[in-house]
Scaffold this motif. Structure first.
Motif, PDB file in Angstrom:
ATOM      1  N   THR A 142      46.511  44.775  45.661  1.00 29.92           N
ATOM      2  CA  THR A 142      45.896  45.843  45.472  1.00 29.92           C
ATOM      3  C   THR A 142      46.097  46.964  46.108  1.00 29.92           C
ATOM      4  N   PHE A 164      42.827  48.040  41.202  1.00 25.09           N
ATOM      5  CA  PHE A 164      41.533  47.551  41.462  1.00 25.09           C
ATOM      6  C   PHE A 164      40.951  48.052  42.776  1.00 25.09           C
ATOM      7  N   ASP A 165      39.560  48.368  42.891  1.00 22.40           N
ATOM      8  CA  ASP A 165      39.047  48.906  44.195  1.00 22.40           C
ATOM      9  C   ASP A 165      38.614  47.619  44.833  1.00 22.40           C
ATOM     10  N   CYS A 166      39.432  46.990  45.309  1.00 26.21           N
ATOM     11  CA  CYS A 166      39.256  45.679  46.093  1.00 26.21           C
ATOM     12  C   CYS A 166      39.673  45.837  47.468  1.00 26.21           C
ATOM     13  N   GLU A 167      38.732  45.814  48.343  1.00 28.99           N
ATOM     14  CA  GLU A 167      38.843  45.813  49.989  1.00 28.99           C
ATOM     15  C   GLU A 167      39.038  44.463  50.759  1.00 28.99           C
ATOM     16  N   ARG A 173      41.244  36.331  49.484  1.00 25.18           N
ATOM     17  CA  ARG A 173      41.202  36.004  47.912  1.00 25.18           C
ATOM     18  C   ARG A 173      41.880  34.678  47.663  1.00 25.18           C
TER      19      ARG A 173
END
Length: 526
Positions: A142, A164-167, A173
């Motif tokens: 991402t 995606f705004d996934c930190e 994950r």
């Protein structure tokens, strides 16, 4: 408790999977541009027409018993095609959007998970009326986690970046996904689990950050720590109780419930077409949401595939109690949990890992074998005194043996095939040869020529030439390192329950040596 899940792959847009509302679905233009698309490395996750290659979302729900290409056509780009160009194990390293999960809202809130003892039909109808929650777990790079590509996930550098705004890091994950799959407290309902599990096993075999390298109690402890800090994962894995020691070994997944496998267990005599997802989708459409073409109007191609995947999983989630009740009624649930499901995960792991193979060992004898076949063909023309005689033609062979040489088929053998041609099978030729030796003391030379020609031709066309085309060599590896062969082990192909093998069929590798080399010698343990 159960959750419907599958993998979402990102693949170059394929013309045969165009949606009905897509005005750009021109078969001719797609065929003409297929080779250019394959060479390109520029991808787009939206409908941007300036991109050389558009991407679409695909899932293991696609048909697995059809061929979409021709031998003389463009290069095949459909990963689910049955042609030899497509190797199913390559799904393990294919670009991923992630894993998608569908569950009832009541499952997340911890209410009514056992359906109050309702029958399968009632539970299916109730499940169809409940509001279903859908979660997407990104398993690719991402925008905010590009540093992870240098720390154990370098194979994903060529993947498209998911917007995606996934930190959350890639490692966390994938750890969450491993924990979800490895937990046996909740049924993980899917379709075509063998393909869906390929990325899971590929991650364990190739990514440095995989928890596969951690053994014993330390693995369980690490998974527990990660789960307790994740509300999303705990709602799927059921880790809110005090006992967290219910994780399965990665290659022995008993919690996987595969609709394709279960349907075969209930009716092992059905054809492959009858257990394709499209058959269930058409037969139980009343249980799922209305999947009209209006769902795809005005949204990007990737979103269309994602929407269809969510719709398919919602139907699969509603189907589970209905089909599982049939499994219980036929006393097959324990067989699924103790035998079929674990074996399925083990076979998926074997297929993804592959077996070592040295193609050069077969290529050394290919030229010698071809030269010997040419010698036999030349000798047959000399013996028959016919410059147009072909050993590969059963009709010409039959005419020469029975009309020219006046040979007779021994009693007890079928002298004609189903098409009324006189049989020249191996059994017939050997019987004719034995009868000629017994009555005359010798047999015509042409019989030995035909038998040797057929033996060598079968070895050449079935094993020596095709096998090297099915192997895969890792990037940057020397010739001394064996390539990998990824045969497909099929559990639902034979009604008796025995395994069958394809691409290639390792169960029928000949043990005879040709010029001192056996086809089995090319395979090595690894």
């Amino acid at each position: 408790p159960y959750v419907a899940w599958t993998m979402i792959f990102l693949d170059p847009l394929c013309h045969y999977r165009q949606y009905a509302t897509d005005s750009s679905s021109s078969t001719g233009s797609n065929n003409n541009n297929s080779k250019r698309r394959k060479k390109s490395k520029k991808f787009s996750l939206n409908s941007d027409t300036t991109a050389t290659t558009l991407l679409e979302c695909t899932t293991p729900f696609l048909p697995s018993n059809k061929r979409y290409c021709t031998d003389k056509g463009p290069t095949c780009t459909a990963w689910n095609c049955t042609c030899d160009d497509q190797i199913r194990a390559m799904r393990g390293g294919a670009p991923l959007l992630g894993a998608i999960f569908v569950l009832n809202k009541s499952d997340e809130e911890g209410e009514g998970e056992d359906d109050g003892g309702a029958t399968g039909a009632a539970a299916a109808a109730e499940g169809g009326r409940r509001r279903k929650e859908c979660y997407l777990l990104p398993l690719g790079p991402t925008e905010k986690c590009l540093d992870d590509l240098e720390a154990g996930y370098s194979r994903m550098k060529s993947w498209p970046i998911i917007p995606f705004d996934c930190e959350v890091s890639l490692s966390d994950r994938w750890s969450a996904f491993e924990a979800i799959i490895s937990n046996n407290q909740r049924k993980m309902v899917t379709y075509n689990a063998t393909t869906a599990l390929m990325p899971f096993y590929h991650h364990q075999f190739h990514d440095e950050c995989s928890m596969h390298a951690i053994d014993g109690d330390s693995q369980v402890s690490q998974i527990d720590d990660m789960l307790m800090s994740s509300q999303f994962t705990s709602c799927l894995t059921g880790t809110q109780d005090d006992n967290h020691n219910h994780f399965q070994r990665p290659a022995n997944l008993r919690s996987i419930w595969d609709l394709r496998l279960v349907s075969w267990m209930l009716r092992p005599d059905v054809s492959d077409d009858q257990i394709e997802w499209s058959t269930f989708k058409a037969g139980f459409s009343h249980l799922g949401p209305d999947a009209t073409t209006e769902l795809y109007d005005g949204i990007p191609i990737v979103s269309r595939g994602l929407t269809e995947a969510r719709t398919d999983l919602a139907l699969l989630h509603s189907l589970y109690p209905l089909i599982n009740e049939q499994l219980i009624r036929h006393d097959l649930l324990r067989s699924l949990e103790n035998i079929e499901a674990p074996v399925q995960s083990i076979l998926a792991s074997m297929e993804c890992r592959g077996v070592g193979f040295y193609p050069q060992r077969l290529k050394k004898v290919e030229s010698k074998l071809s030269a010997r076949i040419d010698e036999l063909e030349a000798r047959s023309r000399a013996v028959t005194q016919d410059s147009d005689f072909l050993l590969s033609s059963p009709q010409q062979v039959s005419q020469y043996l029975f009309d020219t040489l006046k040979l007779n088929v021994p009693e007890g053998l079928v002298s004609k095939t189903k098409s009324s041609h006189r049989s020249t099978s191996e059994e017939t030729l050997k019987a004719i040869k034995a009868d000629a030796i017994a009555s005359r003391g010798s047999a015509p030379e042409i019989l030995d020529i035909i038998l040797e020609f057929r033996t060598l031709s079968k070895l050449l066309t079935t094993y020596i030439r095709p096998l090297p085309l099915l192997c895969v060599r890792g990037e940057g590896k020397s010739k001394k390192t064996p390539s990998r062969m990824h045969p497909q082990w099929m559990m639902t192909a034979v009604r008796t329950g025995r395994l069958s093998c394809r691409k290639p069929n390792l169960q029928q590798l000949p043990s005879d040596a040709v010029f001192g080399v056996k086809p089995r010698d090319a395979f090595v343990p690894s």
